[in-house]
Scaffold this motif. Structure first.
Motif, PDB file in Angstrom:
ATOM      1  N   MET A  42       0.825  -1.207   0.000  1.00  0.00           N
ATOM      2  CA  MET A  42       0.000   0.000   0.000  1.00  0.00           C
ATOM      3  C   MET A  42       0.861   1.260   0.000  1.00  0.00           C
ATOM      4  O   MET A  42       1.948   1.283   0.579  1.00  0.00           O
ATOM      5  CB  MET A  42      -0.911   0.039   1.235  1.00  0.00           C
ATOM      6  CG  MET A  42      -1.956  -1.052   1.303  1.00  0.00           C
ATOM      7  SD  MET A  42      -3.000  -0.816   2.789  1.00  0.00           S
ATOM      8  CE  MET A  42      -3.887  -2.363   2.838  1.00  0.00           C
ATOM      9  N   SER A  43       0.343   2.334  -0.631  1.00  0.00           N
ATOM     10  CA  SER A  43       0.978   3.655  -0.544  1.00  0.00           C
ATOM     11  C   SER A  43       0.643   4.280   0.798  1.00  0.00           C
ATOM     12  O   SER A  43      -0.186   3.769   1.550  1.00  0.00           O
ATOM     13  CB  SER A  43       0.477   4.549  -1.669  1.00  0.00           C
ATOM     14  OG  SER A  43      -0.906   4.848  -1.483  1.00  0.00           O
ATOM     15  N   LEU A  49      -5.913   5.524   4.698  1.00  0.00           N
ATOM     16  CA  LEU A  49      -7.326   5.184   4.523  1.00  0.00           C
ATOM     17  C   LEU A  49      -7.654   3.862   5.215  1.00  0.00           C
ATOM     18  O   LEU A  49      -8.702   3.733   5.855  1.00  0.00           O
ATOM     19  CB  LEU A  49      -7.654   5.093   3.034  1.00  0.00           C
ATOM     20  CG  LEU A  49      -9.127   4.854   2.675  1.00  0.00           C
ATOM     21  CD1 LEU A  49     -10.014   5.956   3.238  1.00  0.00           C
ATOM     22  CD2 LEU A  49      -9.301   4.757   1.163  1.00  0.00           C
ATOM     23  N   PHE A  50      -6.755   2.897   5.101  1.00  0.00           N
ATOM     24  CA  PHE A  50      -6.944   1.597   5.750  1.00  0.00           C
ATOM     25  C   PHE A  50      -7.027   1.757   7.257  1.00  0.00           C
ATOM     26  O   PHE A  50      -7.931   1.223   7.915  1.00  0.00           O
ATOM     27  CB  PHE A  50      -5.789   0.667   5.356  1.00  0.00           C
ATOM     28  CG  PHE A  50      -5.792  -0.665   6.054  1.00  0.00           C
ATOM     29  CD1 PHE A  50      -6.964  -1.405   6.190  1.00  0.00           C
ATOM     30  CD2 PHE A  50      -4.620  -1.192   6.566  1.00  0.00           C
ATOM     31  CE1 PHE A  50      -6.964  -2.642   6.832  1.00  0.00           C
ATOM     32  CE2 PHE A  50      -4.602  -2.423   7.203  1.00  0.00           C
ATOM     33  CZ  PHE A  50      -5.774  -3.155   7.342  1.00  0.00           C
ATOM     34  N   THR A  96      -6.436 -10.195   1.650  1.00  0.00           N
ATOM     35  CA  THR A  96      -5.328  -9.234   1.625  1.00  0.00           C
ATOM     36  C   THR A  96      -5.419  -8.186   0.515  1.00  0.00           C
ATOM     37  O   THR A  96      -4.553  -7.320   0.427  1.00  0.00           O
ATOM     38  CB  THR A  96      -3.989  -9.984   1.490  1.00  0.00           C
ATOM     39  OG1 THR A  96      -4.028 -10.807   0.319  1.00  0.00           O
ATOM     40  CG2 THR A  96      -3.734 -10.862   2.716  1.00  0.00           C
ATOM     41  N   ALA A  97      -6.444  -8.250  -0.335  1.00  0.00           N
ATOM     42  CA  ALA A  97      -6.635  -7.198  -1.343  1.00  0.00           C
ATOM     43  C   ALA A  97      -7.132  -5.927  -0.651  1.00  0.00           C
ATOM     44  O   ALA A  97      -7.776  -5.986   0.402  1.00  0.00           O
ATOM     45  CB  ALA A  97      -7.619  -7.657  -2.411  1.00  0.00           C
ATOM     46  N   PHE A  98      -6.853  -4.770  -1.257  1.00  0.00           N
ATOM     47  CA  PHE A  98      -7.155  -3.490  -0.612  1.00  0.00           C
ATOM     48  C   PHE A  98      -8.652  -3.308  -0.349  1.00  0.00           C
ATOM     49  O   PHE A  98      -9.055  -2.919   0.746  1.00  0.00           O
ATOM     50  CB  PHE A  98      -6.630  -2.341  -1.478  1.00  0.00           C
ATOM     51  CG  PHE A  98      -6.839  -0.981  -0.882  1.00  0.00           C
ATOM     52  CD1 PHE A  98      -6.162  -0.588   0.262  1.00  0.00           C
ATOM     53  CD2 PHE A  98      -7.722  -0.070  -1.458  1.00  0.00           C
ATOM     54  CE1 PHE A  98      -6.353   0.667   0.827  1.00  0.00           C
ATOM     55  CE2 PHE A  98      -7.920   1.187  -0.920  1.00  0.00           C
ATOM     56  CZ  PHE A  98      -7.228   1.546   0.230  1.00  0.00           C
ATOM     57  N   ALA A  99      -9.495  -3.593  -1.349  1.00  0.00           N
ATOM     58  CA  ALA A  99     -10.945  -3.357  -1.218  1.00  0.00           C
ATOM     59  C   ALA A  99     -11.568  -4.163  -0.077  1.00  0.00           C
ATOM     60  O   ALA A  99     -12.281  -3.594   0.770  1.00  0.00           O
ATOM     61  CB  ALA A  99     -11.648  -3.651  -2.539  1.00  0.00           C
ATOM     62  N   ARG A 105     -12.390  -3.258   7.609  1.00  0.00           N
ATOM     63  CA  ARG A 105     -12.046  -2.157   8.524  1.00  0.00           C
ATOM     64  C   ARG A 105     -13.294  -1.342   8.856  1.00  0.00           C
ATOM     65  O   ARG A 105     -13.452  -0.872   9.992  1.00  0.00           O
ATOM     66  CB  ARG A 105     -10.988  -1.268   7.864  1.00  0.00           C
ATOM     67  CG  ARG A 105     -10.319  -0.281   8.816  1.00  0.00           C
ATOM     68  CD  ARG A 105      -9.597  -0.957   9.925  1.00  0.00           C
ATOM     69  NE  ARG A 105      -8.810  -0.005  10.722  1.00  0.00           N
ATOM     70  CZ  ARG A 105      -8.386  -0.236  11.948  1.00  0.00           C
ATOM     71  NH1 ARG A 105      -8.659  -1.394  12.536  1.00  0.00           N
ATOM     72  NH2 ARG A 105      -7.682   0.660  12.594  1.00  0.00           N
ATOM     73  N   LEU A 106     -14.181  -1.177   7.875  1.00  0.00           N
ATOM     74  CA  LEU A 106     -15.454  -0.490   8.131  1.00  0.00           C
ATOM     75  C   LEU A 106     -16.320  -1.305   9.090  1.00  0.00           C
ATOM     76  O   LEU A 106     -16.981  -0.744   9.975  1.00  0.00           O
ATOM     77  CB  LEU A 106     -16.194  -0.244   6.815  1.00  0.00           C
ATOM     78  CG  LEU A 106     -15.561   0.780   5.867  1.00  0.00           C
ATOM     79  CD1 LEU A 106     -16.273   0.770   4.516  1.00  0.00           C
ATOM     80  CD2 LEU A 106     -15.595   2.181   6.475  1.00  0.00           C
ATOM     81  N   LEU A 107     -16.327  -2.624   8.922  1.00  0.00           N
ATOM     82  CA  LEU A 107     -17.049  -3.492   9.856  1.00  0.00           C
ATOM     83  C   LEU A 107     -16.475  -3.352  11.256  1.00  0.00           C
ATOM     84  O   LEU A 107     -17.213  -3.255  12.252  1.00  0.00           O
ATOM     85  CB  LEU A 107     -16.953  -4.944   9.385  1.00  0.00           C
ATOM     86  CG  LEU A 107     -17.773  -5.978  10.163  1.00  0.00           C
ATOM     87  CD1 LEU A 107     -19.266  -5.766   9.922  1.00  0.00           C
ATOM     88  CD2 LEU A 107     -17.368  -7.391   9.768  1.00  0.00           C
TER      89      LEU A 107
END
Length: 381
Positions: A42-43, A49-50, A96-99, A105-107
């Motif tokens: 990730m950048s 954001l994560f 492990t994918a970003f989406a 993380r929202l959960l």
């Protein structure tokens, strides 16, 4: 008499324990998730954001903080919050994918919103009004104590064993937290039935506190999200000791600042605390050694251990019993919005410049925060 009523009820102690375990997991994630995100490629802004997505979901949940109490007991909502934390911790290493990571993380954020709102208000329900600052100060010690242990546990597990072992540790702690909640027997409080149940929106009475806590969240997001990565770039080891020192200082100060708030109001706590925050950022911006990092942790912990519970007690005391949930929701939403948006925007600054520039920007912002504190915190409660 109310002045002699003990704050140490069984419910209050169990709530402290459950809150400590939940916040231990949260504070374990703070230094590790940026490393986990970096390991996945990730950048800096994606990492922000994560890490920060949890706050946005928590904000949405708190809009319904009063409405939910018309349908569920606080104990049920607390258990649901911990359970969602648990589900997210199980899923982080599996997807492990970003989406999907953002989705989980929202959960996690929904659970965070439920837990942070109802742990605090359930604890406040157990306290006499004239000892609110003292009681909330002691209640905060539980989360601060777990925060002191969290990085010392989390970073060695993640860095020397594996990220999977780290997430397994989180899962075990969350199961213990759910066990604590099963023993709570909360007081039955009548729910006031109104013709229209409103969402917990912005209440003008609490705008000064909301603005102050929003800014604190934004300031803290830079440190909590990026100090581990920044120290690595500067070749300074021992980030866990930064978090440990900050938490220990916060634990020591919380009962003191609680009593000072009850006696003198917010100004005498807030002013020196923000100065300490400025000193912390000066040390971080010029970081060269581990001892400098630890000293920055001392000042950062002193500020965090004083400002957050002071503004929280200020809100709870002003709200009274009738508006406690909605006021707490607004308070925590503003804090989390600052944390969430700060982590992302500061990540963008890093992407376009570097870590040093980002921390310098935060130093200037903290100086501006001092003037905001001088304007608002002189008010007597």
């Amino acid at each position: 008499m109310a002045s002699k009523r003990s704050i140490w009820s069984k419910n209050f102690i169990l709530l402290m324990a459950g809150d400590a375990l939940l916040f231990m997991v949260y504070n374990m994630q703070v230094p590790v998730l940026p490393l986990y995100g970096k390991s996945l490629g990730m950048s800096a802004s994606q990492i922000g954001l994560f890490v920060g997505a949890i706050m946005f979901a928590a904000m949405v949940v708190r809009l319904f903080s009063e409405r939910l109490l018309h349908y569920f007991k606080k104990k049920t909502l607390l258990i649901a919050g911990v359970l969602l934390y648990l589900v997210a911790s199980v899923c982080y290493p599996l997807f492990t994918a970003f989406a999907p990571l953002i989705a989980f993380r929202l959960l996690n954020g929904i659970g965070h919103g439920l837990g942070t709102t109802y742990f605090a208000t359930a604890a406040a329900d157990e306290l006499p009004l004239n000892r609110m600052g003292e009681g909330i100060g002691y209640f905060g010690i539980s989360s601060m104590f777990s925060a002191s242990i969290a990085p010392l546990v989390a970073l060695p597990i993640a860095q020397k064993i594996s990220f999977n072992a780290f997430f397994l540790t989180c899962i075990i702690i969350l199961i213990l937290a759910m066990g604590m909640l099963t023993f709570i027997k909360p007081k039955v409080k009548p729910v006031i039935v109104t013709k229209k149940i409103r969402l917990a929106g912005i209440q003008k009475d609490f705008l000064p506190q909301s603005l102050l806590i929003f800014c604190l969240g934004l300031i803290q997001s830079g440190v909590l999200s990026y100090i581990t990565l920044f120290a690595g770039i500067r070749h300074v080891h021992g980030t866990a000791w930064f978090f440990f020192t900050a938490a220990i200082v916060g634990v020591v100060l919380r009962p003191i600042v609680g009593n000072l708030f009850d006696q003198q109001g917010p100004f005498f706590v807030m002013l020196p605390s923000v100065v300490g925050l400025i000193i912390s950022f000066i040390l971080i911006c010029t970081l060269q050694s581990q001892w400098q990092l630890i000293l920055a942790g001392v000042f950062f912990g002193a500020a965090d251990g004083a400002i957050f519970p002071t503004v929280q007690s200020w809100v709870l005391k002003a709200a009274g019993n009738e508006r406690r949930e909605s006021a707490t929701g607004q308070f925590l939403n503003c804090y989390d919005f600052g944390m969430g948006i700060g982590a992302y925007l500061l990540g963008k600054i890093i992407d376009f410049s570097n870590y040093t520039t980002m921390f310098q920007v935060m130093l200037y912002f903290t100086i501006a925060y001092l003037f905001l504190t001088l304007f608002y915190a002189r008010r007597k409660v």
